[in-house]
Design a protein around this motif. Structure first.
Motif, short mmCIF file in Angstrom:
data_model
loop_
_atom_site.label_atom_id
_atom_site.label_comp_id
_atom_site.label_asym_id
_atom_site.label_seq_id
_atom_site.Cartn_x
_atom_site.Cartn_y
_atom_site.Cartn_z
N SER A 179 0.69 -1.11 0.11
CA SER A 179 0.12 -0.10 -0.17
C SER A 179 0.73 1.41 0.05
O SER A 179 2.00 1.21 0.39
CB SER A 179 -1.05 0.13 1.35
OG SER A 179 -2.08 0.78 0.93
N ASP A 180 0.38 2.41 -0.44
CA ASP A 180 0.88 3.74 -0.33
C ASP A 180 2.43 3.91 -0.59
O ASP A 180 3.01 4.48 0.08
CB ASP A 180 0.72 4.04 1.05
CG ASP A 180 -1.01 4.39 1.55
OD1 ASP A 180 -1.35 5.33 1.47
OD2 ASP A 180 -1.38 3.10 1.81
N ALA A 181 2.64 3.43 -1.77
CA ALA A 181 4.16 3.60 -2.21
C ALA A 181 4.08 5.06 -2.55
O ALA A 181 5.42 5.41 -2.48
CB ALA A 181 4.42 2.75 -3.50
N HIS A 182 3.37 5.64 -2.93
CA HIS A 182 3.36 7.02 -3.58
C HIS A 182 4.65 7.24 -4.26
O HIS A 182 5.68 8.38 -4.18
CB HIS A 182 3.52 8.38 -2.25
CG HIS A 182 2.30 8.15 -1.59
ND1 HIS A 182 1.31 9.35 -1.65
CD2 HIS A 182 1.69 7.31 -0.70
CE1 HIS A 182 0.57 8.94 -0.83
NE2 HIS A 182 0.57 7.90 -0.16
N ALA A 197 1.08 0.22 7.31
CA ALA A 197 1.58 1.61 7.17
C ALA A 197 2.17 2.13 6.13
O ALA A 197 2.50 3.13 5.96
CB ALA A 197 2.65 1.54 8.56
N GLY A 198 2.25 1.35 4.85
CA GLY A 198 2.51 1.81 3.57
C GLY A 198 3.88 1.79 3.55
O GLY A 198 4.92 1.74 4.22
N LEU A 199 4.28 1.93 2.12
CA LEU A 199 5.80 1.90 1.58
C LEU A 199 6.34 3.22 1.53
O LEU A 199 7.47 3.21 1.30
CB LEU A 199 5.77 1.06 0.08
CG LEU A 199 5.38 -0.38 0.20
CD1 LEU A 199 4.85 -0.62 -0.98
CD2 LEU A 199 6.77 -1.09 0.64
N GLY A 200 5.53 4.22 1.42
CA GLY A 200 6.08 5.58 0.82
C GLY A 200 5.61 6.69 1.77
O GLY A 200 4.98 6.51 2.84
N THR A 201 5.77 7.86 1.21
CA THR A 201 5.35 8.97 1.73
C THR A 201 5.15 9.93 0.60
O THR A 201 5.41 9.90 -0.55
CB THR A 201 6.45 9.89 2.95
OG1 THR A 201 7.42 10.23 1.88
CG2 THR A 201 6.88 9.06 3.70
N SER A 202 4.21 10.85 1.00
CA SER A 202 3.84 12.20 -0.07
C SER A 202 5.25 12.72 -0.30
O SER A 202 5.98 12.85 0.73
CB SER A 202 2.87 13.00 0.52
OG SER A 202 3.06 14.30 -0.39
#
Ligand SMILES: [Fe+2]
Length: 312
Positions: free
Chosen positions: A63-66, A283-288
């Motif tokens: 999730s959430d690689a951004h 908690a995801g792989l990345g950040t904005s």
């Protein structure tokens, strides 16, 4: 009356402290933006959710690689996940953060695209990131509409790449898979954070004849978790929270960026707290790109090993 001697002493101390503070500040910024942000973790949980006597089923939740094209370390780490050879991949969205990132994301998935997979979108698959006041993030729990200057991202190309690999699009859709002889009923919703979710399109009793029922969403809004649970889904998978992203040691997550309680901002829990469903929030792989920092909340992917539940 001011003491000149004391003033002089204070000036010397200030002159000493200023470079020390600057060095400590630079080290802290380096840690949260470079070290922890690239310190990827593979979490593992066993989830007793299968019918008695079933063989284990290994589900990789990403999730959430951004993803942006410059995030080479993240791409390399995602490529290593193919070595896990999971039985099913679940992607809960926010894959990209740049118009040129679709190819990078699909390349990073590599051999995972040869495995059975399902996906839903997060808002960041549709709209490019925008700079925001960080205090909004701390206070925010509700809907964030795309701004007037939002860049539209090529989510159709992203969708087509995953569909061509045979992955199921679960954005406001149901689906079914059979893996290792186990029938799996699936349903998912588009991102509630931008009001794209239409649970009514998938509502209704999950197939009671299936061996496993999985509900998939980007943002773990409690009303969606309640609806999936009421319809009989056994395992609920979501992302979006980034686990809080900037957490406090001991205290943990400060915000979930949605209606979920902060105690369940990441990891495996029941839903409701003493209820029948299992909830895993990545908690995801990345950040904005506009908030490129993590603290006490390493980027992650999760391998869920589904095992037989106790006979009732
Ligand atoms: Fe995200």
């Amino acid at each position: 009356m001011a003491c000149p001697g004391s003033w002089h002493h204070g000036t010397v101390r200030l002159r000493t402290l200023t470079p020390v503070t600057a060095v400590l500040g630079a080290a802290a910024v380096g840690y949260v933006t470079v070290i922890e942000r690239n310190w990827f973790a593979l979490r593992r949980y066993d989830v007793p959710v299968l019918p008695p006597g079933s063989a284990p089923l290994r589900v990789l939740h990403i999730s959430d690689a951004h993803l942006t094209p410059g995030r080479k370390r993240l791409m390399s780490w995602i490529r290593t996940l193919g070595d896990l050879d999971p039985d099913l991949v679940v992607n809960t969205g926010d894959c990209i953060a740049h118009p040129e990132a679709v190819g990078c994301f699909l390349d990073s998935l590599g051999p995972l695209l040869d495995r059975p997979g399902v996906f839903v979108y997060g808002s960041n698959d549709l709209y490019g990131p925008q700079p925001r006041n960080p205090m909004r993030y701390v206070r925010r729990t509700g809907i964030t509409p795309p701004g007037p200057k939002s860049v539209h991202l090529p989510w159709e190309k992203l969708r087509d790449g995953m569909l061509e690999a045979g992955w199921l699009d679960l954005n406001n859709r149901r689906g079914q898979l059979t893996i290792g002889g186990l029938g799996i009923a699936l349903a998912g919703v588009h991102d509630s954070h931008i009001s794209r979710d239409r649970y009514q399109d998938v509502a209704g009793r999950a197939d009671p004849a299936a061996g496993l029922r999985i509900g998939v969403m980007h943002s773990p809004e409690p009303r969606l978790l309640d609806q999936f649970t009421a319809d009989g889904y056994d395992l609920l998978l979501a992302g979006h929270t980034h686990g809080g992203q900037l957490c406090l040691p001991v205290y943990g997550t400060l915000v979930t960026n949605c209606g979920l309680d902060r105690e369940r901002a990441r990891g495996l829990h029941r839903h409701p707290a003493d209820g029948p469903a299992w909830l895993h929030v990545s908690a995801g792989l990345g950040t904005s790109p506009w908030a490129p920092a993590r603290f006490a909340c390493r980027p992650e992917a999760t391998l869920l090993t589904l095992t037989p539940r106790e006979p009732r």
